[in-house]
Every structure is written in structure tokens, then in C-alpha cells.
Scaffold this active site. Structure first.
Site, PDB file in Angstrom:
ATOM      1  N   ASP A  94     -10.429   1.782  -4.083  1.00 31.30           N
ATOM      2  CA  ASP A  94     -10.435   3.009  -4.114  1.00 31.30           C
ATOM      3  C   ASP A  94     -10.849   3.761  -5.124  1.00 31.30           C
ATOM      4  O   ASP A  94     -11.772   4.777  -4.697  1.00 31.30           O
ATOM      5  CB  ASP A  94      -8.858   3.357  -3.942  1.00 31.30           C
ATOM      6  CG  ASP A  94      -8.113   3.268  -2.732  1.00 31.30           C
ATOM      7  OD1 ASP A  94      -6.845   3.064  -2.829  1.00 31.30           O
ATOM      8  OD2 ASP A  94      -8.926   3.450  -1.647  1.00 31.30           O
TER       9      ASP A  94
ATOM     10  N   GLU B  45       1.476   0.004  -4.868  1.00 31.45           N
ATOM     11  CA  GLU B  45       0.499   0.972  -5.458  1.00 31.45           C
ATOM     12  C   GLU B  45       1.257   1.980  -5.413  1.00 31.45           C
ATOM     13  O   GLU B  45       1.444   2.946  -4.262  1.00 31.45           O
ATOM     14  CB  GLU B  45      -0.715   0.898  -4.408  1.00 31.45           C
ATOM     15  CG  GLU B  45      -1.821   1.909  -4.763  1.00 31.45           C
ATOM     16  CD  GLU B  45      -2.457   2.568  -3.506  1.00 31.45           C
ATOM     17  OE1 GLU B  45      -1.781   2.533  -2.535  1.00 31.45           O
ATOM     18  OE2 GLU B  45      -3.626   2.826  -3.723  1.00 31.45           O
TER      19      GLU B  45
ATOM     20  N   ASP C 127       1.038  -1.041   0.105  1.00 37.81           N
ATOM     21  CA  ASP C 127       0.039  -0.003  -0.103  1.00 37.81           C
ATOM     22  C   ASP C 127       0.855   1.317  -0.141  1.00 37.81           C
ATOM     23  O   ASP C 127       2.042   1.422   0.560  1.00 37.81           O
ATOM     24  CB  ASP C 127      -0.970   0.231   1.237  1.00 37.81           C
ATOM     25  CG  ASP C 127      -1.913   1.025   1.312  1.00 37.81           C
ATOM     26  OD1 ASP C 127      -1.814   1.955   2.316  1.00 37.81           O
ATOM     27  OD2 ASP C 127      -2.772   1.079   0.294  1.00 37.81           O
TER      28      ASP C 127
END
Lengths: 892, 536
Positions: free
Chosen positions: A779, A696, A671
Site C-alpha cells: 500500500d 493491519e 486486512d
């Protein structure tokens, strides 16, 4: 294990053709891409693209033969400048049967085994027996009294007996072997040999085996009566024709029961089986060419004629010098001539009224140097001359008479030649080298040929597998597996997995709500696996301040809103059981504190990793860390962790190791990796050795005046830089591609999908193996939806990422929606065609309303409302999937 | 040779009917006069294998019509050296990478057949400690390797097994898990360099006889491993398995891991480092120094040695003139350092020869070819690797003597390296070093087998050929290594050509006519007109 591969080499048709003529063995370029696959030997299919299929058509020039060209004005033979007849060998397939019959002879004492063949030709039964108590599979010579007349012993283990015609004029050949069932013979073994072609006909890649006693182990090559017990059923299933079974044994064998073989209490039963075989018979034809000067026009007139039946197309051109480069001459052309891709002309030969010949007359300018051609037959096979074009010299012909063309760039399909041909040619050369000895007995050469050919094939096979190696288990019977379904896989690296991964994001923004997500997902494990996914990304597992899990607190507490640690472990186990690799979503950038420091700032951590404010970066005033300056961007909602601290890294590595060990995670989705330096990621990955890892790295694309720029190189460069910083140990989500797809689809600007260099404009265009392409995640889509993929166009997005290089990631909401079947079809196209993260892509169209690309020369796809059809070249495509504004074709 | 021939020409039958086992049985089953085979019981010679390529058709016709006396009458006329030469090809390092899994089995099976047809004698199979005994001590998983041995046997090839007590970095095959776990808490079981870095790809020779592995010494563990191997592979040993290499250290070689990253070419830029800084090594050094009356010499390694990638003259120890290596301290240290290595080799090889000595297999050990800086006086690369070989001292004598004592044969890699392809600055000379070791070995009667470092090195195949047929001819060469590159169009034709060229001296034109006569005769012996077709 060796026999195993034999099996795979000699796949099902149980026919092994050993071509006899030397030229026949040569790979023919011209057939490479245009031939009709069905004509080919069964064997070539084993070798994928590596090996050019063997020509089934051979042409041999023989200048000593000078058949005249009929219908050509040869009366004034002095102005015939050139005359040549090329013998042409074609292979035609003839189908027939081998039959095997076991029955009692008249005297009811002896038995008779009859083997016959319905095809014309000279056949030899190559046979032997095995005795009771023999171990292994060696043959022995049968006792003298068993050998039919005309038998020839082959050393001490076999007998060759020619098959005789049953009666004059009949095509059927057969041989009868009489034997006494009370002898010690356990089984009769044989293969059938075609004397003319040297081909061996076998049963399932092995010898035929007729057991005479019962308890013989079935090796899979047994032939015999089918029993109720199904002893040989496996073998029989392989027969195309098992006409008669034991029940149908001849009426004169009711006494079967009493004829027990010596050491067995089960009776010998008669049977009759047939097996279809295909023999390839060569047919001699010719092509004649004659050239003369036209007295009237000062031009050359070339007449070409052949006796090949059916439609014959001459694919031709001229050349102007020795280089034999194909050119298209000026008109006039013969009737029925078409232009082929500006490279050659195609003329359909006209059938002559008399007889079964066809021909055409070509008028050529005098200064033409030579005439080049190949022939295309109606079954889509090509005939050429010693692997080259036929060449008719027109200029200075006396010196080059009979010489054949050396052109290496003819028409497209002729020159297309896999580079791996190199091996074959090299080994050819070896043969030639060997055979330049003064001993030129053809047989020697042929034997050498066949050995070298075999070596070459084996090497080619080994190469193709090694290049894309798979793991097999010894207990697996490899011989039974289909060679066509070799699953290429490359070396596993953390950035790419095997390279053939398809990822599923196994949750959305709402998944925490039920509190039992792990249980729910577990129920879908096998479904997910059967859809073709190889990797699943699970939600962040740690205790978190926010229910979704991205605000981790105690890293070692894995009881979250998705379920308990035990449920998680159960889930991972089930996923592993169905062959899925599991990615853990790890949040390394930030961590929520347990308590405040003396200033009332939340920066003191608890749990097993009870760090203090030294673990927090020093440049975020909110959290008053005492660590170093952040190595990346700051995430302001929680204390950012200072990865430059040795103790932090040590603890995190330990934690990742623990997750790998205890939970069984195979890899990571990292992340917010923008928050810290990629080099630290490398450190973590080196320590935890994941199977696959993806980061990410999220930042915004560049816009000018509210419109997205065509060139997003800067954006993708930043992602690439990050991957670079990790030393390629991790892939990264291809945010660039998502952004560009948004614009392209939303605004019908499909031209955006090709960058200035004609490559995909996202990360996938620059570093495909590290690009994890996606169109939506928790997201962007789901209920957060802050950057949702253009509605209704999701399938176009998936048609793009699931056919393209890179590692595609599918969002949970999409696969379990009404798109499911379409997406499953796309995934299976990807898997079936073995598209992988490094597949080659050629963008063939990127226009306002349509984008089309060809991947690995196997899959063609288009998206957009505009029209696109793949070129109707020799490599035919068929539509594999079609949906709203997208279409996918597969090479057939 | 008929073996291979059969498996190709008459191929499909033979392969299938015989399961490709030992194809000799195909002919020799009830026939004891098969001279071709009995001539060399354990190995069909390379010469005959190769000549098959040329003569097979004829030979086959001879065979096929059962005219054996004629064949038998033909005696080999080839030169002895080639007759002895046996070529092996290494199987992929990760042929088996967990206990029961064969990687790319299909490719290997095809490869084996190709090799057999090419006339290769056999294959080399690396057997990893970290694969077989991975989970816990004494729990062996042989099934994957047994399956490979069976494949090799069925292909009619020989097998040379390399017992690897080291780890591999690519493909990643670490030491057994349980060993690594011990290593986590007890890093002194590994070699340690001056800066305290551990080399985790093999155990330090200093712990050979210390009970560091759950109460057992590494030597005991190796011994159990070898014994288990022997019993698991007893059906193959002596028949299919003709040779066993004992792993002796990093990359299986008898050396210290003085260069952590030994480049593919075997050429290193620096001199490497001494690996004497582990607790146990230092203990040994200390004892040795005290016994020698120089306790101060036992506190550490040379203080003036350069580090890994530095050239020799960057510090004083290896200086060609006046370097510490020539000082009494230097001699003390280097003698100790190299003796420890030889003793370690002796422990392992005597273990191996005691276990396998009664079997029909040759036991091998491998040496490195530390050829960098060979042209300097000090030979720093060899010194740091543990070979006290300098311009003034033959360091390989003790090593060869140790091999001779254990009746082991010696494998030398780098037979593909030629001086001209070495970077000038490395002052390297693989050819001189090779020749030095070979000379020493032949003096002490130690047989040398060859290996190449990597396939595809420039001029490699020519160099190998030169070495195989040169002044110190070798009788066994293992070519490394099967894999995608090996079978690639860039490489495989060259390899085929290489094999063929090895046979070149055999291409005697007068070898053939006699064959022809035989063949003709043999055909005449047959009354059936169809028979000659057998050769097709």
C-alpha cells in the site's frame, strides 16, 4: 542419547581438564567479561552466558608465607605497618602431542602398541581391551601377558600403566604394549591421564579405540590406519595430525599380509598417528605488598611487587570504610597511571632493573582505610584474590590483617556478574557445607567438587536450553552438532510465532499482473528461505472484485489473479518444504456481494457463504445492512461484515479452518482490522490456531501544524489497544515506527527515535513482542506509493528494524533489489545473534544526526550521518556491516 | 552409587566407554560379589546415592584400587525409611509432542545426567495418547518416546511412564485427531456440565463400554494402546521402566472435570459443578434411578447446586446445615456419581494390571487432592469431583479398596501444599485431606506415592520433606517437573539443597571415620605410589 550429550560436553579438543585445586573451580567474577576467551577451557563455551567461565587464574593467600618485598626499604622494619605476600597461581598452556603407533615387534610374531606423550609430567595410560564377540562397549582387563611392567589393575576392567621416559633426559614418555594378534582381543581401549592435573585426555570425547580386527563397528572413536575403503576416515579427519598412513608404516612390516588376525581375513596394519593436546600448567607467582609510614610527609607509602612476567597493570583504588567501596584517591599517582572510567586507577608496574620483577610505589593519605586492587595481565586476564579484590588494610590494620576485600562493586568488569551465578554459588555453599565434616581429606573434597561442578554445569546447560528450547529429532546425531549453534526459540504463540521470526511480504501491488505469481514465487522459495526468512506473507487468495485481491467475493473460490487454487497449494507446499511458514492475507472486514436486494443494493452474497443483508453492518447507509452497528470503522467500498452475528463468525471460523486445512496456511495477515473489534479477531484466532498472526491496524499519526509530533504515544496506544482486544493473540504492524522513521530520516531528526523514556518510540517500544515492524508494504510503497519510505534511505530503515526487537517484515521489492546483499547481511546478523522479538534494547544515542542502540548487549547499530563508535570497553566489537549512513557491530 | 560416582569422577571414561548404560556393568560384569549393588537389585537406594556426595572421593579411591573386600564389609547402617525412599523427577510434559520428535533433547540429556549425579532415582515421562495414536486408531508412533527411554536408560536412571489418555492445555497436546473428529459429531463422548458445555480433554467415563470410537469402546482402545506400549517398550519394562501410571481422567487423575480451570496451586475459588449432563451419563443416571424406584431422580443433577466459581453456601445443596447433600436424594445422587467414578477407575486399573501384571513394574493410578472446602461438612469440591467424602463419610475407602483389588499403587499430588499457605476463605486443608487418604490407604494396604503440584510453591520443598519423612512415610516421590524453571537459578539450588536435606539424617559423624580408615587401608594395599591419585 546420553553419549550424545557427552559428546557435546566434551567438544572437539578431546581434552577434559579436571582441575585439581578447589579454588581453581570457583568462578571468578573478575574474569567475567574481560578475560581472553581463548585461554579458557573448551568446555565453557558450551554454556553460553549462563555460566561464568572458569577462572584460569587463581590466587591463594597464605599468610604464613612471608616473603619480603625486595627493593623496599625494610631496614627500618619497625615502621613497616603491613607486609603480605600473596601467592598467585597462573595457568599457562603447553602444547604437545599424543602419539599412537601400532607396529610389529622384532620377532614379527607379536605386535606392539605404543602410546606416548610429548609433554612433561606424569602420565598414566588407563586402558583395557574388548574381546571378540563382546557386545556393548565395556572394557575388560587385558590378559596378564599383555600388561607391561608397572601395570596396576583397576578392578576387573582396566589397567593403569605409567608412561616411562624413553631415556633419561628426554621429555617423551611412552608405554609399549605387546600383544599377539591371534588372541581373542578385538580392540584396545585407552585414555591418557595426567597425574598432576587429573585431566583425562580422550579421543572425540570417548576412549581411544584401536581395533585389532576389522569388522568392529566404528563408533567414531576408532584410531587406526586409514584404509582405502575409508573405514576409519571419519575418525581420522578429527585428528589434527595424521602424519603417517598405512603406506608409511615402518619398512619392517612388509609381512603384514600374512599376519591375519584369527577371525578376519583382513590384515592388521601398522599405523602412526598424532594428536595434539593442550595441557594447562599452573605457574606459581607472588604479589607482595608492604606499607610503611613516610616519616617526612606523614603519608603512607605502599610498595607492590610481583614476579609475574610481562606487563602487569594494577587496577586499584582506595576505600574509606569497611564497605570497601572503591574510590579514587587524590594525586600523586605513580608514573604510568591512568584513570579508568572514574572508578579506578590503572598503574603499569615498572620492571625492575634487577631480575624479572616489576613493582610500583603508591603514596596514600594516612586516613585511607584500605587499598584495593586487582591485577590485569598482558593477555587480558585478571588476577584477583579468592574471587574478590586484593585488600590491604591501612587503618586498624592489626585487626584486619590478612582479611580480604568484600567489595562487590568494584570496577565495571569486575562486578558484572550474570545473575545465574546464583546456582554456582549455591552449589558451592553446598560443597562447603558438606565438607565441614571433620574429615577433610582433600581428595574427598575434590571428588565432591567435581561431582557438584558437573551437576552445576549440567543444570546450567539444561537451563540455558530449556529457556530457549529447540526441537531436535532422535535420528539426528546430537553429539555431532555444535553446541555453540543452539538456536534459541521460545514458546510459539500466535502473536509472535517463535519470537525469532523474520517476515517477508511475498508480493507487491503489481504481482497479480502476470497471472502466474504463485508459480513465480514458487521458483524463489528456496532462495527466500536461504536469505534467512522464516515466514512469508502471500497475497489475498480469494476471488476478488479488484485484481489485487482485497475486495473478496466468494471466500471459497481461491482462483485469483495470482493463480489457481492448485498452484497456490503447490506454492504453499514448496514453501513448507524449505521451512517457511505461510501467512494468508485474509480480508474479514468486508466482502463484495453477488447480487442486489430488492432495493437494488449490493448486499446479497453468493457462493458457499450465501449470506444476506443480516451479515452486513447496519450503520453503513450505502449497503443497507440489517446487522448490528459496526464494531469498528467502516470501509466504504464494500459491505462491511457484521462480526457480531454468530452465524457470520461461525462461517468465518470454518473458512479459516478450511484455509489452514486445505491450503496449509500457517497463519494470517489480517486486512483492515480497524473495521471490527479485536475481540472477534481473538475468536477467529482461537478457532484457527495460527502459528503467527498479524493485523493491519492503520490510522494516522498526529501532526501539529503540519509537523509530526515527537510524541506519538496516542497513535501507538491505539494499536496497542487493538492488540489488547485480541488478547495478544495477534501482533500488529508497527505503523508508528514507520511514521517516526519517516520524519527522522527525511528531516535528519534522529532524536525522534527515542521516546521520553529512552525507549523506541513506536509500538516496538511498548509491546515489542507484538510489534511487526516494517518500512514499506504494497500500500505504502510499490506502485501505489501513497506513503513511500524516504528514497535512498531504505537501508537505514532496515538497519533499524532488522536489529531491533519486534518482528521485522521485509518488503518484497526491497529484498529483490540492489539492496539484496546488504539486507541479507542484516538478516544474517539478526539470526546469528539470535535477536528476537523481545530482545533488550538500550538506546545509547539519539541526537540530531545520529541514532545508536545496543541490542541484547551483542549487536550495536547506528543510523544517521553523524558519528558514533561503540565504547572501547573490554567487550570488543567488530564492524559487521557498514553502508550508507548506517553501521552495525557485533560483539566478538 | 558408585555408578554415579564413576560417571562423575572418572566421568568421561565411564560415560563414554559404557555409553552410560547401566553403570553397574562397569564393575559388576564378571564380578558377582558386588554387594553394594546386589543389596537392592532393582534400585540403588536413595540413601546410598546421596551419601555419595559426601563420600565419593574416598569411595572412589577404594574402588579404584580394587580393594573390594573392604568395601563389601561395610554394610548399610542407614534407617530403613530413607533407604527405601526413591525420588523421581518429571520430564517436561511436551518431551515428545509429535510422534518422533523429542523437544529440547539436549537439555533433557544434560538434565538427566545432573539428576543422576544428584542421586535421583529416575524420571517420569508423560506418554500422550494424542501424540502416539494421533492420526488414526491403532496407528502408534512410539519412536520419540523410545528414544527418550533409551536416553534415560543410558543415563542410568529409572523410568516411570505415565500413560496419558487425557489432553493437556498447556503445552497444548489435544486428544488424538481422530477422536476429536468423532467428538465433533458426537459430543456426547465428552463430559458435559449443566449448561451443556463439553470438556474435551478426556472422554466421559459414561462411554467407557460404548462402541463410540469407530466401533470400539474406549476401554478397548486404551487396552490396545497399553498392549502396543508393552510390546514396543518390552526391552525396557522391568529394567529401566519400573512404574507405569494409568491415566484415569482429567489430568490423568481419577475424577470428574468438575473444575474446568484447576489453578496451579490446586486451590479453587468455587465448588465446581457436577458433570452428569452428557447424554450417556444421564442415561446411566436414569437407569439407576429407575432401578431404585425413583425415576424422577434420574432426570438430571441436583437443581440446587452452585455453579463453578460460587462458594458452597451460595445455593442450598452444599449447605453445612440442612443442605440437600444430606437428604436421601443427595445421598442417592452422590453415591451414584461417586460409584460411577470408582467403577471407571476399576475398569482402567484392572485393564492395566492385567496387561502389566506379569511384568516387573508397579502399576499406579493417580487421585486428585481436592482440598478446597475441606473444612466444611459437605466437602463440595470433593463431591463434585466424584469423591463422596464428607464430614460423616469416608469416601476414599471405596477408592482405596478398588486400588487394593487391582494391586495398584496410588499417587497423591499436592504433597507440597501446606494449610498455612492456603487462602483462608477457601476453608481448605490439603494436609488433613492428605493424611485422611493416606490413613485410609495404609489401612487397606495400598501403597502411596507422592507428587507435588507445582515446583516453586511457597514452602513447598519443606512440606514435601515433611510428608516424605513424616508419619506416613512414602517410598516414592515424583517431583514435578523438569523445565526451565526447574533448572533456573531461583529453583535448582533449592532443589539441590532439598535433596541434600533429605539426606541430613544420614550425616552421622561416625559414619565417616570408618570410611577414612578404609580409605587409608585401601591406599596402603597399593604398592604403586601413583594410585591414590586416582581419586582426584
Amino acid at each position: 542419547m546420553a553419549a550424545v550429550t557427552v559428546g557435546s560436553l566434551l567438544q572437539n579438543p578431546t581434552l577434559l581438564l579436571r582441575p585439581k585445586s578447589k579454588t581453581l573451580l570457583k568462578p571468578s567474577r573478575s574474569l567475567d567479561s574481560s578475560r581472553n576467551r581463548k585461554v579458557l577451557h573448551s568446555r565453557s563455551s558450551c554454556f553460553c552466558s549462563f555460566k561464568p567461565s572458569r577462572s584460569s587464574h587463581v590466587v591463594r593467600a597464605n599468610s604464613s608465607e612471608t616473603a619480603l618485598v625486595d627493593n623496599f626499604d625494610t631496614s627500618s622494619s619497625d615502621d613497616v605497618l603491613y607486609k603480605e605476600t600473596f601467592p598467585v597461581k597462573r595457568i599457562e598452556k603447553v602444547e604437545g602431542n599424543i602419539f599412537i603407533r601400532l607396529d610389529q615387534s622384532k620377532n614379527q610374531q607379536d605386535w606392539q602398541l605404543t602410546v606416548g606423550c610429548s609433554l612433561p609430567g606424569k602420565w598414566i595410560l588407563h586402558w583395557g581391551v574388548s574381546y571378540l564377540g563382546d557386545s556393548g562397549s565395556e572394557w575388560d582387563q587385558p590378559p596378564k601377558n599383555m600388561r607391561p611392567p608397572g601395570s596396576v589393575p583397576i578392578r576387573d576392567y582396566a589397567i593403569d600403566t605409567p608412561l616411562e621416559k624413553r631415556s633419561k633426559g628426554e621429555m617423551f614418555h611412552e608405554v609399549k604394549i605387546d600383544f599377539n594378534p591371534n588372541s581373542e582381543i578385538a580392540a584396545i581401549h585407552f585414555v591418557l591421564k595426567d597425574v598432576e592435573t587429573g585431566a583425562w585426555y580422550q579421543h572425540r570425547g570417548r576412549d581411544f579405540k584401536v581395533p585389532l580386527v576389522d569388522y568392529l563397528k566404528d563408533d567414531g572413536n576408532t584410531v587406526g590406519a586409514k584404509r582405502e575403503f575409508g573405514v576409519w576416515s571419519g575418525a581420522l579427519q578429527q585428528f589434527s595430525n595424521a602424519l603417517h598412513k598405512a603406506e608409511a608404516s615402518p619398512p619392517d612390516s612388509p609381512n603384514n599380509e600374512s599376519k591375519d588376525s584369527k577371525s578376519n581375513n583382513r590384515p592388521l596394519e601398522g599405523f602412526y598417528v598424532e594428536q595434539s593436546i593442550v595441557k594447562e600448567v599452573s605457574v606459581d607467582n607472588f604479589v607482595s605488598v608492604a606499607v610503611r609510614k613516610s616519616p617526612e610527609t606523614a603519608k603512607l607509602v605502599l610498595y607492590l611487587e610481583t614476579d609475574i612476567p610481562g606487563d602487569v597493570v594494577v587496577h586499584w583504588g582506595i576505600c574509606r570504610d569497611d564497605a570497601k567501596r572503591w574510590e579514587i584517591p587524590a594525586a600523586p599517582y605513580p608514573p604510568e597511571t591512568t584513570l579508568f572510567k572514574n572508578k579506578a586507577l590503572r598503574t603499569l608496574l615498572q620492571t625492575k632493573a634487577t631480575g624479572n620483577r616489576s613493582g610500583a610505589l603508591f603514596t596514600l593519605d594516612e586516613e585511607v582505610f584500605g587499598f584495593l586492587f586487582v591485577l590485569k595481565l598482558d593477555d587480558n586476564t585478571w588476577l584477583n584474590f579468592k574471587e574478590d579484590d586484593f585488600y590491604v588494610p591501612l587503618y586498624g590494620k592489626s585487626s584486619v590483617l590478612g582479611q580480604h576485600g568484600q567489595s562487590d562493586s568494584t570496577s565495571e568488569e569486575i562486578s558484572s556478574k550474570s545473575y545465574t551465578d546464583g546456582i554456582i554459588n549455591e552449589i558451592r555453599n553446598l560443597v562447603t557445607g558438606l565438607s565441614t565434616e571433620k574429615i577433610q581429606k582433600t581428595q574427598t573434597k575434590e571428588a565432591q567438587e567435581s561431582i557438584l561442578q558437573e551437576i552445576e554445569q549440567l543444570a546450567a546447560e539444561a537451563y540455558s536450553i530449556f529457556r530457549s528450547s529447540i526441537v531436535t529429532y532422535p535420528e539426528e546425531d546430537v553429539s555431532e552438532t555444535d553446541t555453540d549453534t543452539i538456536q534459541p526459540a521460545v514458546k510459539i504463540s500466535t502473536g509472535t510465532g517463535t519470537g525469532f521470526e523474520i517476515l517477508l511480504q511475498g508480493f507487491n501491488w503489481e504481482s497479480h499482473k502476470s497471472g502466474r505469481w504463485y508459480l513465480e514465487l514458487k521458483e524463489r522459495a528456496s532462495e527466500i528461505s536461504s536469505l534467512g526468512f522464516t515466514v512469508i506473507w502471500l497475497p489475498p487468495p480469494t476471488e476478488s472484485v479488484s485484481p489485487e485481491g482485497y475486495m473478496p467475493k466468494d471466500l471459497y473460490n481461491l482462483n485469483s489473479r495470482y493463480g489457481t487454487i492448485d498452484e497456490l497449494m503447490e506454492l504453499v507446499k514448496s514453501l513448507h518444504e524449505v521451512g517457511l511458514k505461510v501467512l494468508g492475507d485474509v480480508v474479514l472486514n468486508h466482502r463484495c456481494a453477488h447480487s442486489k436486494n430488492q432495493n437494488g443494493i449490493w448486499n446479497i452474497f453468493g457462493g458457499r457463504l450465501n449470506w444476506d443483508d443480516r451479515a452486513v453492518v447496519g450503520d453503513d447507509p450505502h449497503f443497507q445492512g440489517r446487522g448490528n452497528k459496526s464494531s469498528g470503522d467502516n470501509f466504504h467500498a464494500a459491505p462491511n461484515i457484521d462480526h457480531s452475528q454468530e452465524f457470520v463468525r461461525k462461517d468465518l471460523k470454518e473458512w479459516l479452518g478450511w484455509l489452514r486445512q486445505e491450503i496449509g496456511y500457517d497463519g494470517w495477515r489480517l486486512d483492515f482490522v480497524r473495521g471490527f473489534w479485536g475481540g472477534y479477531v481473538k475468536d477467529y484466532l482461537d478457532a484457527s490456531e495460527p502459528y503467527f498472526a498479524v493485523g493491519e491496524y492503520w490510522d494516522s499519526l498526529s501532526y501539529t501544524y503540519g509537523e509530526m509530533d515527537h510524541n506519538q504515544d496516542a497513535h501507538r496506544q491505539r494499536i496497542i489497544d487493538w492488540i489488547n482486544a485480541t488478547n495478544g493473540t495477534a501482533g500488529a504492524f508497527d505503523v508508528t515506527t514507520k511514521g517516526i522513521l519517516h520524519s527522522a530520516l527525511e528531516r535528519c531528526e534522529y532524536w525522534r527515535l527515542s521516546d521520553q523514556k529512552g525507549k523506541p518510540p513506536g509500538v516496538v517500544g511498548w509491546w515489542p513482542s507484538r510489534a511487526v515492524t516494517f518500512i514499506e508494504n504494497h500500500d505504502t510503497g510499490s506502485t501505489q506509493g501513497h506513503w513511500k519510505f524516504p528514497g535512498g534511505k531504505e537501508m537505514q530503515g532496515y538497519a533499524y528494524i532488522l536489529t531491533h526487537p519486534g518482528t521485522p517484515a521485509v518488503f518484497y521489492d526491497h529484498i529483490f533489489s540492489h539492496y539484496r546483499s546488504e539486507m541479507a547481511a542484516l538478516i544474517s546478523i539478526r539470526n546469528r545473534n539470535q535477536i528476537h522479538c523481545r530482545s533488550k534494547i538500550k538506546i545509547v544515542k539519539a541526537e540530531r544526526d545520529v541514532y545508536a542502540a545496543i541490542i541484547d548487549e551483542k549487536v550495536t547499530m547506528k543510523i544517521g550521518p553523524g558519528h558514533y563508535e561503540p565504547p572501547s570497553g573490554p567487550q570488543r566489537c567488530s564492524v559487521a556491516l557498514e553502508g550508507k549512513d548506517y553501521k552495525v557491530w557485533e560483539a566478538s | 552409587m558408585e555408578v554415579s560416582l564413576m560417571s562423575s569422577s572418572q566421568a568421561k571414561i565411564c560415560k563414554t566407554e559404557l555409553g552410560c548404560r547401566d553403570l553397574r556393568s562397569c564393575f559388576g560384569k564378571t564380578n558377582d560379589q558386588n554387594i553394594i549393588f546386589s543389596r537392592k537389585p532393582n534400585s540403588v537406594s536413595f540413601y546410598s546415592q546421596i551419601s555419595r556426595l559426601r563420600k565419593s572421593g574416598l569411595r572412589f579411591s577404594v574402588k579404584a584400587v580394587d580393594s573390594e573386600p573392604i568395601l563389601d564389609a561395610r554394610s548399610p547402617t542407614s534407617s530403613k525409611s530413607l533407604d527405601r525412599l526413591r525420588l523421581f523427577v518429571g520430564l517436561p510434559l511436551d518431551t515428545v509432542s509429535n510422534g518422533s520428535t523429542i523437544n529440547h533433547a539436549r537439555a533433557i540429556a544434560a538434565g538427566l545426567k545432573a539428576l543422576k549425579l544428584l542421586g535421583v532415582e529416575g524420571v517420569e515421562l508423560p506418554v500422550w495418547w494424542g501424540v502416539v495414536e494421533n492420526e488414526e486408531m491403532g496407528k502408534y508412533q512410539w519412536s520419540g518416546y523410545l528414544a527418550v527411554a533409551e536416553m534415560v536408560q543410558k543415563a542410568g536412571l529409572k523410568l516411570h511412564v505415565s500413560l496419558c489418555f487425557h489432553a493437556s492445555s498447556g503445552p497444548k497436546i489435544p486428544l488424538p485427531k481422530w477422536v476429536m473428529k468423532i467428538g465433533e459429531s458426537r459430543s456426547s463422548i465428552f463430559f458435559t456440565d449443566r449448561s451443556g458445555q463439553h470438556y474435551r480433554e478426556c472422554l466421559s467415563l459414561a462411554v467407557d463400554d460404548l462402541p463410540v470410537l469407530d466401533g470400539k469402546t474406549p476401554i478397548q482402545v486404551y487396552q490396545d494402546f497399553c498392549k502396543s506400549f508393552k510390546s514396543a517398550f518390552s526391552p525396557f519394562i522391568g529394567s529401566t521402566i519400573t512404574g507405569i501410571s494409568m491415566g484415569l481422567g482429567p489430568d490423568g487423575e481419577l475424577r470428574y472435570p468438575s473444575h474446568h480451570k484447576l489453578a496451579q496451586s490446586g486451590t479453587v475459588t468455587g465448588v465446581g459443578e457436577f458433570q452428569c449432563y452428557g447424554t450417556n451419563m444421564l442415561n446411566l443416571l436414569k437407569q439407576h434411578a429407575e432401578a431404585n424406584g425413583n425415576p424422577l431422580w434420574g432426570l438430571g443433577g441436583p437443581h440446587d447446586a452452585p455453579s463453578y466459581d460460587q462458594p458452597p453456601n451460595s445455593n442450598n445443596f452444599f449447605n453445612d446445615h440442612g443442605g440437600s447433600w444430606e437428604s436421601p436424594y443427595g445421598d442417592f445422587f452422590l453415591s451414584w456419581y461417586s460409584n460411577e467414578l470408582v467403577s471407571h477407575g476399576n475398569r482402567l486399573l484392572s485393564l492395566a494390571s492385567s496387561i502389566f501384571g506379569d511384568s516387573e513394574v508397579d502399576v499406579y493410578g493417580k487421585l486428585p487432592l481436592m482440598h478446597s472446602w475441606y473444612k466444611t461438612r459437605a466437602h463440595p469440591s470433593e463431591l463434585t469431583a466424584g469423591f463422596y467424602n464428607t464430614a460423616s463419610k469416608d469416601g476414599y475407602e471405596a477408592v482405596a479398596e478398588m486400588f487394593a483389588r487391582n494391586s495398584c499403587k496410588l499417587i497423591l499430588p499436592g504433597m507440597d501444599l501446606s494449610d498455612e499457605h492456603q487462602p483462608h476463605y477457601s476453608l481448605s486443608s490439603p494436609e488433613s485431606l492428605l493424611s485422611q487418604i493416606q490413613t485410609t490407604c495404609s489401612k487397606l494396604g495400598v501403597e502411596v506415592a507422592g507428587q507435588n503440584l507445582a515446583s516453586g510453591s511457597p514452602g513447598g520443598l519443606e512440606q514435601i520433606k515433611k510428608n516424605m519423612l513424616g508419619d506416613n512415610p512414602i517410598d516414592l516421590f515424583t517431583y514435578q517437573r523438569m523445565g526451565a524453571h526447574f533448572f533456573s537459578p531461583e529453583h535448582f539450588p533449592l532443589f539441590t539443597e532439598f535433596i541434600r536435606s533429605l539426606n541430613q539424617p544420614e550425616l552421622h559423624p561416625d559414619d565417616m571415620p570408618s570410611e577414612e580408615v578404609e580409605a587409608t587401608e585401601s591406599i596402603q594395599t597399593s604398592s604403586d605410589p601413583n594410585i591414590h591419585v586416582q581419586t582426584a
